[in-house]
Scaffold this motif. Structure first.
Motif, PDB file in Angstrom:
ATOM      1  N   THR A 777       0.834  -1.201   0.000  1.00  7.90           N
ATOM      2  CA  THR A 777       0.000   0.000   0.000  1.00  7.90           C
ATOM      3  C   THR A 777       0.872   1.255   0.000  1.00  7.90           C
ATOM      4  O   THR A 777       2.085   1.201   0.209  1.00  7.90           O
ATOM      5  N   ALA A 778       0.214   2.403  -0.213  1.00  4.70           N
ATOM      6  CA  ALA A 778       0.935   3.668  -0.275  1.00  4.70           C
ATOM      7  C   ALA A 778       1.617   4.001   1.039  1.00  4.70           C
ATOM      8  O   ALA A 778       2.634   4.687   1.078  1.00  4.70           O
ATOM      9  N   ILE A 783       1.207  -7.104   2.442  1.00 10.01           N
ATOM     10  CA  ILE A 783       0.550  -8.334   2.846  1.00 10.01           C
ATOM     11  C   ILE A 783       0.890  -9.415   1.844  1.00 10.01           C
ATOM     12  O   ILE A 783       0.955  -9.166   0.635  1.00 10.01           O
ATOM     13  N   ARG A 784       1.119 -10.599   2.346  1.00  8.14           N
ATOM     14  CA  ARG A 784       1.444 -11.741   1.502  1.00  8.14           C
ATOM     15  C   ARG A 784       0.346 -12.786   1.718  1.00  8.14           C
ATOM     16  O   ARG A 784       0.071 -13.180   2.845  1.00  8.14           O
ATOM     17  N   PHE A 785      -0.283 -13.238   0.643  1.00 11.43           N
ATOM     18  CA  PHE A 785      -1.357 -14.219   0.759  1.00 11.43           C
ATOM     19  C   PHE A 785      -1.315 -15.176  -0.421  1.00 11.43           C
ATOM     20  O   PHE A 785      -0.690 -14.911  -1.443  1.00 11.43           O
ATOM     21  N   LYS A 786      -2.029 -16.280  -0.272  1.00  8.24           N
ATOM     22  CA  LYS A 786      -2.082 -17.298  -1.312  1.00  8.24           C
ATOM     23  C   LYS A 786      -3.127 -16.946  -2.352  1.00  8.24           C
ATOM     24  O   LYS A 786      -4.207 -16.466  -2.024  1.00  8.24           O
ATOM     25  N   ILE A 803      -7.413  -7.440   0.475  1.00  4.22           N
ATOM     26  CA  ILE A 803      -6.578  -6.750   1.456  1.00  4.22           C
ATOM     27  C   ILE A 803      -7.401  -5.625   2.071  1.00  4.22           C
ATOM     28  O   ILE A 803      -8.140  -4.917   1.374  1.00  4.22           O
ATOM     29  N   ASP A 804      -7.351  -5.538   3.378  1.00  2.00           N
ATOM     30  CA  ASP A 804      -8.115  -4.525   4.105  1.00  2.00           C
ATOM     31  C   ASP A 804      -7.316  -3.221   4.105  1.00  2.00           C
ATOM     32  O   ASP A 804      -6.314  -3.092   4.813  1.00  2.00           O
ATOM     33  N   VAL A 805      -7.776  -2.261   3.297  1.00  2.00           N
ATOM     34  CA  VAL A 805      -7.041  -1.002   3.124  1.00  2.00           C
ATOM     35  C   VAL A 805      -7.692   0.077   3.964  1.00  2.00           C
ATOM     36  O   VAL A 805      -8.920   0.249   3.941  1.00  2.00           O
ATOM     37  N   ASP A 806      -6.892   0.810   4.725  1.00  2.00           N
ATOM     38  CA  ASP A 806      -7.408   1.927   5.514  1.00  2.00           C
ATOM     39  C   ASP A 806      -8.033   2.970   4.589  1.00  2.00           C
ATOM     40  O   ASP A 806      -7.718   3.056   3.399  1.00  2.00           O
ATOM     41  N   GLU A 807      -8.888   3.794   5.178  1.00  2.00           N
ATOM     42  CA  GLU A 807      -9.634   4.767   4.366  1.00  2.00           C
ATOM     43  C   GLU A 807      -8.712   5.728   3.637  1.00  2.00           C
ATOM     44  O   GLU A 807      -8.991   6.129   2.504  1.00  2.00           O
ATOM     45  N   LYS A 810      -4.195   3.217   0.022  1.00  2.00           N
ATOM     46  CA  LYS A 810      -4.596   2.528  -1.199  1.00  2.00           C
ATOM     47  C   LYS A 810      -3.499   1.578  -1.644  1.00  2.00           C
ATOM     48  O   LYS A 810      -2.322   1.763  -1.323  1.00  2.00           O
ATOM     49  N   VAL A 811      -3.899   0.534  -2.387  1.00  5.66           N
ATOM     50  CA  VAL A 811      -2.932  -0.397  -2.956  1.00  5.66           C
ATOM     51  C   VAL A 811      -2.246   0.282  -4.133  1.00  5.66           C
ATOM     52  O   VAL A 811      -2.902   0.886  -4.986  1.00  5.66           O
TER      53      VAL A 811
END
Length: 822
Positions: A777-778, A783-786, A803-807, A810-811
Motif C-alpha cells: 500500500t501507499a 501483505i502476503r497471501f495465497k 486486502i483490508d485497506v485503511d480509508e 490505497k494499494v
C-alpha cells in the motif's frame, strides 16, 4: 691584400667535417641511449646487478665492511663509491644502498643496514650521515673469489683504479632479487624468486642442459615476493618464463573475521611494491566515494609482528562483495608487469628463463675455471718454493757456508743456485727463511705442506681437464647456498588460474526488490515476509516518508539481473547483489546511487531478466496511451546513463514491460485503469529498433489509460488465471480462457466492474493456483497471501476483498511471488 689565415686555422678548416644534422643527432642520441642502458638502468645477466649496485658492493668490500665486522657510516660508503667508481649524484648512490638494505624491496637484502632505511609506508630513509651499513652474508658470497682473477677488471672513470666488469656471484642474483629499471626506449622488470627453488632448478639444468624451454619453465614454481601475497594466474607464469614477458595478478592475503555479529576484512600481506599507507588511503577514498555504505572504519594495526590492516564492514554489507570490490578498485590486487630485459655481452636482450639460467651457469663455469687455474698456478708456485726450502733444510751446512763466504746478497743467491741447483725464486725464499725452519719439526711441516700442495694441484689439474668436474663443483656450491640461505616461500601460487568470480561467493537467495514513488530501492530476503491469510491488515514492508509509498515490488534472486524501465523510455539493468541488502522495514537507498537518472525521470516498471542477458529474448514495452513496442534484448548493453528503449509522444509515458522468448508463441494482454483488458497475438507486432515509437496496442476510452501488461504463452492458456486488484483492495481471479483474443488495437473486454468506493484498477497479473501474492500500500504496508484464497469467478464480476485497506490508504502495487514469471 688580406693576410693569409694562421696555420692553426688552416689546420682547423682542413679537419672540418660536413655532416647532416639529422645524422649527427641520431648518432649522438643512440650513443646516449646505449650509455644509459648499459651504464645505469639495465642489469647484467651474469651477476644480475646494475653498475651502481656492483660498485657499491665492491666498494664496501674494499672498505672491509664484512658482515662479521662493524658497520660504517653510509655517507662514507657513498663518498667511496662516488669518488672512485661512480661519478654521479650522491643521492642516486644512497638510494641504491637503501634499496639493497630494505627487506620489503629485496627478497634477500645484500646490505645490512643500521638505522632508518625507510618503511613499507614509503617513509624515506634517514640522511646518509645518520645511517650505517655493511655487507650481508649473501653479498659476501657474491664477492667471494673476486681477488683470484675470476672476473675481468677494467680501469675506473679516471683510470687510476680498477673495478670489476662483473662480480663472481655464487647466487643467481638476477632472478633471486629481481630487477627494475627504466632506460631510454626500454625498461626491465624481473620478479624475485625463492633461493631454494632457484638452486634446485640450476642443479637440474646442469644435469640436463639440453632440456627445452618448456621443461625449464615448468621446473620453477613462480616468483616469490618479499611482501608475500597471492599470485593468482599460475598459467601466466609459465608463459612468462617461456617468452620473457607478461603480467602477473598479485593479490593481498586477506581473511574475514566475524566479531559480535559484525564482519571485518583483515589484510596481512599486500602486493609487492604497494605502499601500505597509500593502500589505506585508497580504501578510505573508495569507502568515502562509494554510492552505498560498505565500510564503517579502517585501521592500521601493524606492529613489529607483521602487517595488519583491519577493514570494518557495514552491518548490512556482504563482506565477500566488499572484498571483491576493494580488489577491483584499490591496490589490494595489482598487476606485476614482467619484462626480462638484460645486458648480455654488452647488448640489451630480452631473455626467457632458460636463457637466463644458461647465462648464469656459463658465467659460473668461467668463474670456477679461472679460479681453479689461479689456484693451480698459486699452488704450483708455492710447491716450487717449498721444494727449494726442503733442499735447503737437507743441506743446511752447505747453505750456511755459501752465505757465510758470499760477498753480498747477489753472490749468495748465485752460489745457492749453482751448488744446490735451485731456481732464482727458490734461492730468494731460502735467503728469507728463518732459522726456526731448520728444526726437525719444521722440516716435517715442509714435507706435509708439499704433499698437500701436490694433492691439491692434482685435483685442480683433474678439474681443469674435465668440464663435467667443473659442473659438479658448480652444483656443489649451489646446493651449499641453498642449505645455508634457503627459507620458506612467502608468496602463494593460486591453483585457480582465474581471479575469483564475485558471483561464486554469493548464494542465489530469493529476494524482494521494491522501489518507492520517490525512487528508493530496497532489496530484502523473501524469508523476511511472513505468510498471512486473505483479508489480513499486513505489516510494515518499508518505512517511508508521508509523501512517499512503494510503487513496485518484484521477486527475483540475488544473481539475477533486474531491469528498470523509466517513464521516459530509458532502460537500466544491474545484477541484484549490487543493490545494498536492507532489513525489512527500512527504506533502502535512492536509485540515483545506482543509475544516473534525470530530475524528471522515475522508474515505471521493474522486470526480472534472469541470470544472463539473452539475445534470444524480446523486451516488450507498453505506454500509458496504449502504444506497444517489441525489441530484442540483445540490442542493449550496460550504461550508467541508461539506454534509450523507446521514443515517446508528448504526454505519453511507459507503464509496464515484459520479456518473451523468441521461440514461444505468446498472447499480449493490456489492462486499463477503468477495468478493460485487450488480448492479441505477439505475431501482430514486429521487432523494432531502439528509436522507434511503437504501434497501437489498444483502443482506449476517453479518460482511460493502460496500467499493466502481461504475456501468456499459448501453451499455458488453459492453466492460467488473471488476477486483478483495485486501489481499495478489491481482487478478482478469472480464467484466462474466458478472454477472447482479438486483433491488435481493439478496445478489449470488460474485466472488473468498478464502483467509486473500490477505486481504479492497479494492475492485472497472471497467476496459477500455487502462487502467492505480495501487495503493498501507499503507506508502506505489505501483505502476503495465497492465490488459492481467492475463488475463481467469471470475467465480468466485482470480485472479493483481498486486502483490508485503511480509508486514507490505497494499494499501489502487487506481484506474484512464485510460479510463472509475469
Amino acid at each position: 691584400m688580406s693576410k693569409p689565415a694562421p696555420k692553426s686555422l688552416e689546420v682547423f678548416m682542413m679537419e672540418e667535417i660536413k655532416r647532416s644534422i639529422s645524422e649527427e643527432l641520431v648518432e649522438s642520441y643512440m650513443n646516449y641511449s646505449m650509455s644509459v642502458i648499459i651504464g645505469r638502468a639495465i642489469p647484467d645477466v651474469r651477476d644480475g646487478l646494475k653498475p651502481v649496485q656492483r660498485r657499491i658492493l665492491f666498494s664496501m668490500k674494499e672498505l672491509n665492511l664484512k658482515n662479521s665486522g662493524p658497520t660504517k657510516k653510509s655517507a662514507r660508503i657513498v663518498g667511496e663509491v662516488m669518488g672512485k667508481y661512480h661519478p654521479h649524484g650522491d643521492m642516486a648512490i644512497y638510494d641504491a644502498i637503501v634499496r639493497l638494505a630494505q627487506d620489503f624491496t629485496m627478497r634477500y637484502p645484500l646490505v645490512q643496514g643500521q638505522g632508518n632505511f625507510g618503511s613499507i609506508d614509503r617513509d624515506p630513509a634517514a640522511a646518509s650521515r645518520y645511517t650505517e651499513a655493511k655487507l650481508s652474508k649473501l653479498a659476501e658470497e657474491m664477492l667471494e673469489d673476486i681477488d683470484e682473477n675470476t672476473v675481468d677488471m677494467v680501469p675506473n672513470f679516471d683510470e687510476t683504479l680498477n673495478e670489476p666488469v662483473v662480480l663472481p656471484s655464487k647466487i643467481p642474483q638476477l632472478l633471486l632479487n629481481g630487477a627494475s629499471g627504466i632506460a631510454v626506449g626500454m625498461a626491465t622488470s624481473i620478479p624475485p624468486h625463492n633461493i631454494g627453488e632457484l638452486a634446485d632448478l640450476i642443479v637440474k639444468f646442469i644435469d640436463d642442459p639440453q632440456m627445452d624451454d618448456e621443461k625449464v619453465a615448468g621446473l620453477l614454481k613462480g616468483p616469490d615476493f618479499p611482501t608475500g601475497g597471492i599470485i593468482m594466474d599460475s598459467e601466466s607464469i609459465k608463459n612468462i618464463y617461456l617468452t620473457g614477458r607478461g603480467s602477473l595478478i598479485v593479490r593481498s592475503r586477506t581473511s574475514i573475521e566475524e566479531i559480535k555479529n559484525r564482519n571485518r576484512i583483515v589484510v596481512t600481506e599486500i602486493p609487492y611494491g604497494v605502499s601500505k599507507a597509500t593502500l589505506i588511503e585508497e580504501i578510505a577514498d573508495y569507502a568515502k566515494n562509494a554510492k552505498e555504505t560498505l565500510i564503517s572504519d579502517i585501521r592500521d594495526e601493524s606492529d613489529k609482528d607483521g602487517l595488519r590492516i583491519v577493514i570494518e564492514v557495514s552491518r548490512n554489507a556482504d563482506p565477500n562483495i566488499v572484498l571483491n570490490r576493494l580488489l577491483k578498485h584499490t591496490s589490494l590486487e595489482t598487476h606485476f608487469a614482467v619484462h626480462m630485459l638484460v645486458i648480455d655481452h654488452g647488448k640489451p636482450k630480452l631473455m626467457n628463463l632458460k636463457q637466463i639460467i644458461k647465462a648464469f651457469v656459463d658465467h659460473r663455469y668461467e668463474v670456477v675455471k679461472r679460479r681453479s687455474q689461479f689456484e693451480f698456478e698459486r699452488f704450483s708456485k708455492r710447491a716450487h718454493v717449498v721444494e727449494g726450502l726442503i733442499k735447503a733444510s737437507m743441506a743446511i751446512g752447505t747453505v750456511v757456508d755459501i752465505v757465510k763466504n758470499a760477498k753480498d746478497l747477489g753472490d749468495a743467491i748465485d752460489g745457492l743456485m749453482k751448488v744446490l741447483g735451485v731456481s732464482k725464486e727458490q734461492a730468494d725464499a731460502i735467503m728469507d727463511m728463518k732459522l726456526q725452519r731448520l728444526t726437525t719439526l719444521e722440516h716435517q711441516k715442509l714435507d706435509e705442506e708439499y704433499r698437500t700442495l701436490t694433492q691439491d694441484m692434482s685435483k685442480l689439474r683433474e678439474l681443469l681437464g674435465a668440464d663435467e668436474k667443473i659442473m659438479e663443483e658448480i652444483k656443489k656450491e649451489t646446493l651449499y647456498i641453498k642449505e645455508k640461505y634457503g627459507d620458506k616461500r612467502r608468496s602463494e601460487i593460486a591453483q585457480n588460474t582465474e581471479s575469483i568470480n564475485i558471483e561464486d561467493l554469493i548464494t542465489d537467495d530469493d529476494m524482494v526488490v521494491t522501489i518507492t514513488r520517490n525512487g528508493y530501492v530496497s532489496s530484502t530476503k523473501l524469508e523476511n515476509y511472513k505468510m498471512q491469510n486473505r483479508g489480513g491488515k499486513g505489516n510494515i514492508s518499508m518505512r517511508t516518508r508521508e509523501d512517499d509509498y512503494i510503487e513496485h515490488a518484484f521477486v527475483t534472486t540475488r544473481l539475477s539481473y533486474t531491469g528498470f524501465i523509466t517513464n521516459l523510455g530509458k532502460f537500466y539493468f544491474m545484477k541484484n547483489y549490487n543493490f545494498q541488502e536492507s532489513e525489512k522495514g527500512t527504506k533502502g537507498k535512492l536509485i540515483l546511487n545506482y543509475f544516473n537518472l534525470s530530475p524528471n525521470e522515475k522508474v515505471k516498471s521493474i522486470i526480472s531478466i534472469g541470470h544472463n542477458l539473452d539475445s534470444s529474448k524480446d523486451l516488450w514495452i507498453a505506454t500509458k496511451k496504449g502504444k506497444i513496442k517489441r525489441m530484442s534484448l540483445g540490442n542493449f548493453s550496460f550504461r550508467f546513463n541508461g539506454v534509450n528503449a523507446l521514443k515517446l509522444e508528448d504526454e505519453d509515458e511507459v507503464v509496464d514491460t515484459a520479456l518473451t522468448d523468441t521461440k514461444d508463441k505468446n498472447i499480449i494482454v493490456l489492462s486499463t485503469m477503468k477495468g478493460f483488458v485487450s488480448s492479441f497475438k505477439d505475431e501482430d507486432v514486429r521487432q523494432m529498433g531502439k528509436n522507434a515509437m511503437g504501434i497501437k496496442g489498444i483502443k482506449l476510452q476517453s479518460g482511460d489509460e493502460v496500467v499493466s501488461m502481461i504475456v501468456v504463452k499459448e501453451s499455458e492458456i488453459e492453466d492460467i488465471q488473471l488476477l486483478t486488484i483495485s486501489e481499495k483492495g478489491l481482487g478478482k481471479r478469472s480464467r484466462f480462457s474466458d478472454y477472447a483474443v482479438h486483433r491488435r488495437g481493439a478496445r478489449g473486454l470488460r474485466n472488473l466492474k468498478l464502483t467509486g468506493k473500490n477505486g481504479f484498477v492497479v494492475g492485472t497479473v497472471k497467476v496459477v493456483e500455487s502462487d502467492e501474492i505480495i501487495a503493498v500500500t501507499a503507506s508502506g504496508k505489505a501483505i502476503r497471501f495465497k492465490v488459492s484464497d481467492l475463488s475463481i469467478t467469471s470475467r465480468n464480476t466485482q470480485g472479493f476483498r483481498c486486502i483490508d485497506v485503511d480509508e486514507d490508504d490505497k494499494v499501489v502495487t502487487f506481484a506474484p511471488l512464485r510460479g510463472i514469471d509475469s
